[in-house]
Design an enzyme around this catalytic site. Structure first.
Site, PDB file in Angstrom:
ATOM      1  N   GLY A 512       0.807  -1.210   0.000  1.00 40.18           N
ATOM      2  CA  GLY A 512       0.000   0.000   0.000  1.00 40.18           C
ATOM      3  C   GLY A 512       0.841   1.261   0.000  1.00 40.18           C
ATOM      4  O   GLY A 512       0.430   2.302  -0.510  1.00 40.18           O
ATOM      5  N   GLY A 514       3.923   1.565  -1.461  1.00 36.34           N
ATOM      6  CA  GLY A 514       4.567   1.708  -2.755  1.00 36.34           C
ATOM      7  C   GLY A 514       5.392   0.483  -3.103  1.00 36.34           C
ATOM      8  O   GLY A 514       5.255  -0.582  -2.504  1.00 36.34           O
ATOM      9  N   LYS A 515       6.286   0.615  -4.081  1.00 38.07           N
ATOM     10  CA  LYS A 515       7.119  -0.496  -4.538  1.00 38.07           C
ATOM     11  C   LYS A 515       8.367  -0.631  -3.675  1.00 38.07           C
ATOM     12  O   LYS A 515       8.885   0.348  -3.141  1.00 38.07           O
ATOM     13  CB  LYS A 515       7.528  -0.281  -5.998  1.00 38.07           C
ATOM     14  CG  LYS A 515       6.379  -0.361  -6.999  1.00 38.07           C
ATOM     15  CD  LYS A 515       6.889  -0.175  -8.433  1.00 38.07           C
ATOM     16  CE  LYS A 515       5.739  -0.277  -9.437  1.00 38.07           C
ATOM     17  NZ  LYS A 515       6.198  -0.092 -10.832  1.00 38.07           N
ATOM     18  N   ASP A 627      -0.411  -3.754  12.380  1.00 40.43           N
ATOM     19  CA  ASP A 627      -0.533  -4.374  11.050  1.00 40.43           C
ATOM     20  C   ASP A 627       0.285  -5.666  11.002  1.00 40.43           C
ATOM     21  O   ASP A 627       1.062  -5.892  10.080  1.00 40.43           O
ATOM     22  CB  ASP A 627      -0.076  -3.401   9.963  1.00 40.43           C
ATOM     23  CG  ASP A 627      -0.570  -3.818   8.573  1.00 40.43           C
ATOM     24  OD1 ASP A 627      -1.537  -4.608   8.501  1.00 40.43           O
ATOM     25  OD2 ASP A 627       0.000  -3.355   7.573  1.00 40.43           O
TER      26      ASP A 627
END
Length: 810
Positions: A512, A514-515, A627
């Site tokens: 979520g 980014g790369k 998370d």
């Protein structure tokens, strides 16, 4: 038909005159599909020259501006520091007012967006203390802000800066914007960083006979007559099912930001998101001009999902907190964008607002057609109470219409507050975050009894002895550096060299934020993982800031190490140690990697538990990860587990508190049900998520799998069902069938089941989880020294306390 040359000349002049008039007058007919706004104003307050913002907009400094008469009597200030998430323009300079002051903007009559930007930070002005800033802002007879505190607002929303947007119909040629410090505090002052004045078309329409023209069918929604004098404040503007649409990408040159809707969804019933078919283009009708919402909003959607039996048992719901005592305009955007839903009665659903039916048997195709956007407006009155209230928007399939699909969808959502009879739009400030005093200490003997207290003292002596012994043996497991140790500051050129200019061939993961790229630094001698954030994501900015803040304070053998970061050119880039063996999930399912043995899985779980337990009790203050999942547990070259991704982490509550109140965030499938019901975050939220991870490790399957029978989709529910029915052995990873002892399995399942207790108070601490996992490993491999388990107690002192408090400890 021939036209005389002279007539042609007059015709051309007439067309030119129409074009010029159109470019000046922003008021277009509602059925116009194009809109060319008049002059837009972007004022960078406190700045002496024009500057470009990251999105390429030119902001004019207010020093010497014709909009700011007598500005020399106010204070121009520069921010002393800049948070990574804060754009330089317009937030690095501010205009400070110690008395009433008015900006005057020449405008053409018509409706305008007025946007105000605030960055409540420290400034060069020594008298600027954001905690003293309380003020009002008004345009003519409209009160936009009343006793407003940008600091309290930013704290309440976990943001560094605040933007407020209003829509006002200006009937004259001058827009006067006035800032007035609060009179209740002698030290109060007003300030502003940026001001936008953007002309708009009549996007709110005419609400006469409102209930009839907008499919209103029930009396709970008010048929409100508005006039040109009605002002609006934007509460939320959401791109449902899609990513944030930046202001520069908005339609009609209106510079609206359409945010990701996921944080407003109730509970874990997120539905599914999907983009349009790339071969499908949005076909705007006259009734929905292109400036109403950009194609990127109508090109994505969130639906309930492909399982009809699941859809019939829940509502897809969004919740938005608002001020009481006002009318609100709720605007819902719809567009069918995927094949084969091209005919009527294929997807029919009901829409409820605050538990009242708003749309009955609504069919998007019937309302407009395939790839034709439409919207529906509703006026809702919130009772005037002392507390904030919520607006609920819920969707549910309408089965009485016998549609082909039992599903519902939404593409966009906007909510606007309407001014009251006094022209007021001001909302109340969020409450101050007051640190409570510690409760009076209760003597230990009266709390747990004299025998238990004596036992505790003996254990305490033993623990001190073991701690000293362990410190002599191993002092490298955990340490806390100073918060200033934020690692190496990389230049963007160094990052591009390390990643071969962000070559897709080096991408090792996408999340979520980014790369993630595999890169080489120090002349190619060091392999690193480089995570590049999405600059358009507000959530990404918060994650970037939180990750640096957290990892700069933490060092532990079972936490991933932050090497450094790059924030040049508004990039958000993090550089970590490279984990050769990837994520835990990479070795559990859907992989070509050889399966992990039971001993390996236990050792990985124990290492991760050590990391999470350190976050809860070893860090000061404690940290809730928020998370936990198998993709956030990384494995180094020696298969040591490393906890990663602290972007959603939160500081744990103080000793005299029990929870942190916060918007629900995390990953569907791992979310604590008590957390999303009550929005109260505790360490036990992490324990629940880790319980899901434990069953994921045992069963070798995802936490959420929509491709299997309905009752098995959610692993946590299915595993508990199998445990209660005595069939847990039937869902174990087949690779473990001959590699796991019965005693070890029973102990592992026992602690995993306790982690998934519905109420947090019934779950064990992470220290207890660690202890039981050590026991499971000992039961599987008796050669493992019992001393190792004792050392676990030493490191995890709260395990001892929980043993004393629990029935089995007494």
């Amino acid at each position: 038909m021939k036209i005389h040359r002279r007539n042609q000349t007059w015709l051309l002049l007439l067309l030119l005159l129409i074009a010029i008039t159109t470019s000046i007058d922003p008021t277009y007919a509602q059925n116009s599909t194009t809109y060319i706004p008049a002059k837009k104003i972007f004022l960078n307050c406190g700045a002496s020259s024009n500057q470009l913002s990251p999105d390429g907009i030119s902001w004019e400094g207010d020093v010497g501006s014709s909009y700011a008469p007598g500005i020399q009597k106010t204070v121009s200030a520069t921010a002393s520091n800049r948070n990574f998430s804060v754009p330089r323009v317009p937030y690095m300079t501010a205009r400070i007012f110690h008395s009433r002051y008015t900006y005057s903007f020449p405008v053409t009559p018509g409706r305008k967006f007025v946007r105000l930007h605030f960055y409540p930070s420290s400034y060069t002005d020594p008298d600027f203390n954001p905690s003293n800033s309380y003020f009002s802002a008004s345009v003519g007879s409209y009160t936009l802000l009343n006793n407003f505190s940008a600091l309290l607002t930013a704290q309440a929303t976990n943001s560094e800066y605040v933007t407020r947007e209003f829509s006002i119909n200006i009937l004259s040629s001058i827009l006067n914007l006035t800032f007035t410090p609060s009179s209740s505090n002698k030290s109060a002052f007003a300030f502003v960083n940026g001001i936008e004045i953007v002309p708009t078309p009549q996007i709110f329409g005419d609400f006469n006979n409102f209930s009839k023209t907008n499919d209103m069918t029930v009396p709970q929604f008010i048929a409100l007559e508005t006039t040109d004098k009605t002002a609006f404040e934007t509460v939320v503007r959401l791109n449902v099912g899609g990513q944030t649409v930046s202001a520069i990408d908005d339609s009609g040159g209106l510079y609206r930001e359409w945010k990701d809707d996921s944080i407003y969804i109730y509970g874990t019933a997120m539905g599914v998101t999907y983009p349009r078919d790339p071969n499908v283009t949005i076909d705007y009708p006259d009734t929905t001009p292109a400036y109403v919402a950009p194609p990127s909003v109508y090109s994505t959607a969130r639906s309930m999902g492909p399982n009809p039996s699941v859809n019939l048992n829940y509502n897809l719901t969004w919740i938005v907190t608002v001020d009481p005592g006002f009318y609100y305009l709720v605007r819902l955007h719809f567009c069918e964008i995927t094949y084969p839903i091209t005919k009527i009665n294929m997807r029919v659903f009901d829409v409820f607002i605050n538990n009242h039916a708003a749309l009955n048997a609504f069919d998007v195709i019937r309302g407009g057609g395939f790839r034709v956007p439409i919207y529906r407006d509703f006026i809702v009155l919130l009772p005037n109470t002392s507390a904030t209230q919520d607006i609920w928007i819920a969707l549910h399939p309408n089965i009485s219409s016998k549609p082909v699909l039992h599903d519902a969808e939404l593409n966009g959502l906007e909510i606007f507050k309407l001014n009251d009879s006094n022209g007021n739009l001001g909302r109340s400030n969020p409450p101050k975050k007051v640190k409570q005093r510690n409760q009076k200490h209760i003597p230990l003997a009266t709390e747990i009894g004299v025998p238990a207290a004596a036992l505790f003292i003996l254990l305490l002596v033993f623990i001190v002895f073991m701690v000293l012994r362990r410190c002599r043996q191993d002092s490298s497991d955990a340490s806390l550096p100073s918060s200033s140790n934020q690692g190496r500051l990389f230049s963007i050129s160094e990052i591009k060299t390390a990643t071969k200019d962000f070559s897709d061939s080096l991408v090792i993961g996408v999340g979520g934020f980014g790369k993630v790229y595999r890169g080489q630094i120090n002349g190619g001698s060091t392999c690193v993982a480089i995570k590049r954030g999405n600059r358009l994501s507000n959530q990404g900015e918060r994650e970037f800031r939180t990750e640096i803040d957290m990892l700069s304070k933490l060092r532990h053998r079972h936490l991933v190490s932050l090497i450094g970061y790059c924030s040049e050119n508004d990039e958000m880039i993090l550089v970590y140690d490279y984990m050769v063996n990837g994520t835990l999930r990479d070795h559990l399912y859907n992989t070509q990697n050889p399966p992990l043995s039971w001993k390996q899985r236990l050792e990985v779980c124990i290492g991760a538990a050590r990391g999470f337990h350190y976050l809860h009790t070893g860090a000061k203050p404690g940290i809730i990860h928020r998370d936990i999942k198998t993709t956030n547990i990384l494995l180094d070259d020696k298969w040591v587990a490393k906890v990663s991704d602290f972007g959603l982490s939160k500081a744990a509550p103080e000793l005299d508190c029990t929870h942190v109140s916060t918007a629900v965030k995390g990953t569907f499938g791992y979310l604590d049900p008590e957390y999303y019901r009550k929005q109260r975050l505790t360490e036990k939220t992490d324990v629940y998520s880790f319980g899901v991870v434990l069953f994921e490790v045992l069963c070798g399957r995802p936490a959420l799998d929509r491709s299997i029978p309905e009752e098995q989709v959610i692993l946590a529910d299915w595993a508990l069902h199998c445990k209660q029915n005595g069939t847990i052995d039937q869902i174990i990873d087949p690779n473990l069938k001959d590699d796991i002892s019965q005693d070890s399995l029973e102990k592992f399942v026992e602690i995993a089941e306790k982690c998934l207790a519905d109420q947090g108070i019934e779950r064990p601490s992470m220290g207890d989880v660690l202890w039981n996992l050590e026991v499971a490993l000992h039961l599987h491999d008796p050669i493992i020294r019992y001393e190792g388990m004792i050392n676990s107690y030493v490191v995890n002192q709260d395990s001892v306390f929980s043993e004393l408090r629990s029935p089995r400890g007494r």
